[in-house]
Design a protein around this motif. Structure first.
Motif, PDB file in Angstrom:
ATOM      1  N   THR A 108       6.241 -14.448  -3.721  1.00 52.30           N
ATOM      2  CA  THR A 108       6.956 -15.028  -4.867  1.00 52.30           C
ATOM      3  C   THR A 108       6.246 -16.236  -5.462  1.00 52.30           C
ATOM      4  N   GLU A 109       5.412 -16.919  -4.685  1.00 56.28           N
ATOM      5  CA  GLU A 109       4.636 -18.027  -5.244  1.00 56.28           C
ATOM      6  C   GLU A 109       3.558 -17.524  -6.197  1.00 56.28           C
ATOM      7  N   ALA A 110       3.065 -16.309  -5.933  1.00 56.45           N
ATOM      8  CA  ALA A 110       1.998 -15.754  -6.778  1.00 56.45           C
ATOM      9  C   ALA A 110       2.532 -14.840  -7.872  1.00 56.45           C
ATOM     10  N   TRP A 111       3.721 -14.279  -7.674  1.00 52.21           N
ATOM     11  CA  TRP A 111       4.237 -13.252  -8.583  1.00 52.21           C
ATOM     12  C   TRP A 111       5.701 -13.567  -8.864  1.00 52.21           C
ATOM     13  N   ASP A 112       6.032 -13.752 -10.117  1.00 58.10           N
ATOM     14  CA  ASP A 112       7.413 -14.016 -10.527  1.00 58.10           C
ATOM     15  C   ASP A 112       8.172 -12.690 -10.504  1.00 58.10           C
ATOM     16  N   ILE A 113       8.608 -12.314  -9.317  1.00 61.00           N
ATOM     17  CA  ILE A 113       9.192 -10.999  -9.099  1.00 61.00           C
ATOM     18  C   ILE A 113      10.435 -11.139  -8.217  1.00 61.00           C
ATOM     19  N   GLN A 114      11.431 -10.310  -8.472  1.00 65.20           N
ATOM     20  CA  GLN A 114      12.659 -10.323  -7.683  1.00 65.20           C
ATOM     21  C   GLN A 114      12.482  -9.409  -6.466  1.00 65.20           C
ATOM     22  N   LEU A 115      12.671  -9.971  -5.264  1.00 67.83           N
ATOM     23  CA  LEU A 115      12.518  -9.198  -4.038  1.00 67.83           C
ATOM     24  C   LEU A 115      13.882  -8.863  -3.441  1.00 67.83           C
ATOM     25  N   TYR A 116      14.015  -7.636  -2.932  1.00 65.10           N
ATOM     26  CA  TYR A 116      15.241  -7.190  -2.272  1.00 65.10           C
ATOM     27  C   TYR A 116      14.877  -6.598  -0.912  1.00 65.10           C
ATOM     28  N   SER A 117      15.507  -7.118   0.142  1.00 57.59           N
ATOM     29  CA  SER A 117      15.261  -6.612   1.490  1.00 57.59           C
ATOM     30  C   SER A 117      16.090  -5.361   1.762  1.00 57.59           C
ATOM     31  N   THR A 118      15.591  -4.522   2.657  1.00 62.22           N
ATOM     32  CA  THR A 118      16.349  -3.372   3.139  1.00 62.22           C
ATOM     33  C   THR A 118      16.181  -3.254   4.654  1.00 62.22           C
ATOM     34  N   TYR A 119      17.150  -2.620   5.278  1.00 57.87           N
ATOM     35  CA  TYR A 119      17.056  -2.273   6.693  1.00 57.87           C
ATOM     36  C   TYR A 119      17.654  -0.888   6.864  1.00 57.87           C
ATOM     37  N   ALA A 120      16.927  -0.011   7.518  1.00 60.33           N
ATOM     38  CA  ALA A 120      17.410   1.353   7.723  1.00 60.33           C
ATOM     39  C   ALA A 120      16.667   1.958   8.903  1.00 60.33           C
ATOM     40  N   SER A 121      17.140   3.116   9.352  1.00 61.33           N
ATOM     41  CA  SER A 121      16.415   3.879  10.358  1.00 61.33           C
ATOM     42  C   SER A 121      16.680   5.353  10.131  1.00 61.33           C
ATOM     43  N   THR A 122      15.761   6.180  10.611  1.00 59.10           N
ATOM     44  CA  THR A 122      15.912   7.630  10.469  1.00 59.10           C
ATOM     45  C   THR A 122      17.199   8.097  11.135  1.00 59.10           C
ATOM     46  N   GLU A 123      17.510   7.541  12.304  1.00 57.31           N
ATOM     47  CA  GLU A 123      18.668   7.995  13.055  1.00 57.31           C
ATOM     48  C   GLU A 123      19.979   7.734  12.307  1.00 57.31           C
ATOM     49  N   MET A 124      20.113   6.583  11.658  1.00 58.40           N
ATOM     50  CA  MET A 124      21.382   6.256  11.004  1.00 58.40           C
ATOM     51  C   MET A 124      21.538   6.931   9.641  1.00 58.40           C
ATOM     52  N   GLN A 125      20.426   7.384   9.055  1.00 58.46           N
ATOM     53  CA  GLN A 125      20.477   8.096   7.768  1.00 58.46           C
ATOM     54  C   GLN A 125      21.241   7.282   6.708  1.00 58.46           C
ATOM     55  N   THR A 126      21.138   5.980   6.804  1.00 55.71           N
ATOM     56  CA  THR A 126      21.858   5.058   5.924  1.00 55.71           C
ATOM     57  C   THR A 126      21.036   3.782   5.817  1.00 55.71           C
ATOM     58  N   ALA A 127      21.202   3.040   4.727  1.00 50.01           N
ATOM     59  CA  ALA A 127      20.445   1.806   4.531  1.00 50.01           C
ATOM     60  C   ALA A 127      21.375   0.625   4.279  1.00 50.01           C
ATOM     61  N   PHE A 128      20.941  -0.552   4.742  1.00 49.78           N
ATOM     62  CA  PHE A 128      21.572  -1.826   4.397  1.00 49.78           C
ATOM     63  C   PHE A 128      20.648  -2.491   3.375  1.00 49.78           C
ATOM     64  N   THR A 129      21.156  -2.787   2.201  1.00 52.17           N
ATOM     65  CA  THR A 129      20.315  -3.300   1.119  1.00 52.17           C
ATOM     66  C   THR A 129      20.908  -4.568   0.530  1.00 52.17           C
ATOM     67  N   GLU A 130      20.044  -5.506   0.181  1.00 48.12           N
ATOM     68  CA  GLU A 130      20.478  -6.771  -0.417  1.00 48.12           C
ATOM     69  C   GLU A 130      20.982  -6.569  -1.841  1.00 48.12           C
ATOM     70  N   CYS A 131      21.922  -7.417  -2.226  1.00 41.60           N
ATOM     71  CA  CYS A 131      22.374  -7.496  -3.615  1.00 41.60           C
ATOM     72  C   CYS A 131      21.701  -8.701  -4.275  1.00 41.60           C
TER      73      CYS A 131
END
Length: 428
Positions: A226-249
């Motif tokens: 973010t210091e080099a690129w004025d870009i909005q970042l969104y984190s995610t967490y997921a796994s193949t086993e859960m077949q679902t993702a946790f995503t930032e708003c």
């Protein structure tokens, strides 16, 4: 999917209880593994009437999946449409079979994930990740974006020159990729006279690596991007086993649970629920999965949760960045270390271009750590600075081995690897 993410927790609990009871009936009727597990533990599924009763049920482990993979299948093979597999980071890979309904569920999951991360049909996403080799994330992102109606550029991982050529030609508004590779994109751009802030890309969905500390501030990787690129970042967490993702708003205060797709518990070493903001092992129960559903599956991932209403208006539980994996915890000279924290530290050191962390047992059974480092300059002064920094921050001194670019690439990308390997665990 019509679930209201702003609904009060009582409404979520009612929905999850209903889906849990449906899952238990389904497992008893169709899953060879759970049929045996229920019999072994004298489980009476009719006694499970609330989410609190979930705690009376036995756990499922990674070893169960590895050793009895086929016994988890709940449908005949002619119903399977897609075979995905885990990366095998903590042992042999596990195959997850998906039906047509499971693929639809996966698309709904990612549709809501992208929407949570401020995505819309007007966006064009450049996918900078593996799209083959049984990698579930690739088909998940693609399917979710199709459902959203967004534009998709399926470019795949690596090759910064091709990524930038495509960005300049097709003008995507967003990218999906590994944060450390986004940093390489920035470095390539600077070296070749490309102004990243004049590009069409304004946001990035970050997968596979932490960009935040547990207080949600940027870690060094997030800061450098973010210091080099004025870009909005969104984190995610997921796994193949859960077949679902946790995503930032937009609030970026943790990844949101999709409660109609997953029940999540965070448990301490005694398998008791932890309080908010206290580290615990992520333990999941899949909802609505047809091919290979899981009940109280211990992921091995350690993180924290918050269940207060988010400023975005959602009332769903949120997960912090992953602190580490339970089986990857290192006890080194009396200090507890987790690989992600070591990665953050090594990313801070300007004298280190790239790295692999290796842990093994010495001849008396204790953990030993060696850092394979690709240095910017292999000089005595740089070596002294690196060792002093590590000692000051870790309070212990791991072994250091300086390696060449070819050597580090061979370690990070063994044959058939889908992603860079930064941690090698040689403990028995």
């Amino acid at each position: 999917m019509t679930f209201n993410e702003t609904a009060f927790p009582t409404a979520q609990s009612t929905l999850q209880t209903q889906k849990l009871r449906q899952l238990l009936v389904y497992l008893k009727q169709n899953s060879p593994f759970y049929q045996q597990l229920f019999k072994q533990h004298n489980v009476d599924i009719d006694s499970i009437k609330t989410l609190a009763d979930l705690s009376t049920l036995p756990f499922t482990t990674k070893e169960d999946l590895q050793q009895r993979n086929n016994d988890f299948l709940c449908v005949s093979r002619d119903k399977i449409i897609e075979y995905a597999s885990t990366s095998g980071t903590l042992g042999s890979p596990v195959t997850i079979a998906l039906t047509d309904n499971d693929l639809d569920r996966l698309a709904v999951n990612e549709y809501h994930s992208f929407a949570c991360a401020d995505g819309s049909a007007t966006d064009v996403y450049q996918l900078m990740l593996t799209l083959d080799r049984q990698f579930m994330a690739g088909i998940a992102y693609y399917s979710g974006l199709r459902k959203m109606g967004a534009g998709i550029v399926r470019l795949g991982p690596g090759v910064p020159s091709l990524q930038w050529e495509t960005i300049q030609r097709l003008k995507p508004t967003a990218i999906v990729g590994v944060p450390s590779f986004i940093l390489k994109l920035i470095q390539f751009a600077h070296a070749h006279g490309i102004d990243v802030n004049q590009s069409s890309v304004k946001k990035a969905i970050c997968i596979g690596e932490n960009i935040r500390n547990t207080d949600f501030s940027y870690n060094i990787l997030g800061k450098r991007i973010t210091e080099a690129w004025d870009i909005q970042l969104y984190s995610t967490y997921a796994s193949t086993e859960m077949q679902t993702a946790f995503t930032e708003c937009c609030a970026r205060q943790g990844g949101h649970l999709q409660p109609d797709l997953l029940i999540v518990e965070l448990l301490d070493d005694d398998n008791q629920p932890v309080l908010p903001h206290v580290p615990g092992e992520v333990t999941i129960t899949t909802l609505g999965v047809e091919g290979m559903p899981l009940l109280r599956y211990k992921t091995g991932d350690i993180c924290m949760y918050d269940d207060d209403t988010c400023t975005c208006g959602r009332n769903t539980l949120r997960l912090s960045p992953i602190i580490g994996r339970k089986k990857q915890m290192i006890k080194f000279k009396g200090t507890t270390l987790y690989p992600p924290a070591m990665f953050d530290l090594l990313n801070e050191i300007e004298e280190v271009i790239d790295f692999v962390v290796e842990v093994y047992c010495n001849d008396i059974g204790l953990d030993e750590v060696i850092l394979h480092l690709l240095p910017a300059e292999h000089t005595e002064a740089a070596d002294r600075k690196i060792r002093a920094y590590l000692q000051a921050r870790l309070r212990v001194s791991p072994g250091i081995k300086y390696v060449s670019l070819a050597e580090i690439q061979k370690m990070q990308f063994p044959e058939a690897s889908r992603k860079a390997i930064k941690f090698i665990d040689k403990r028995v």
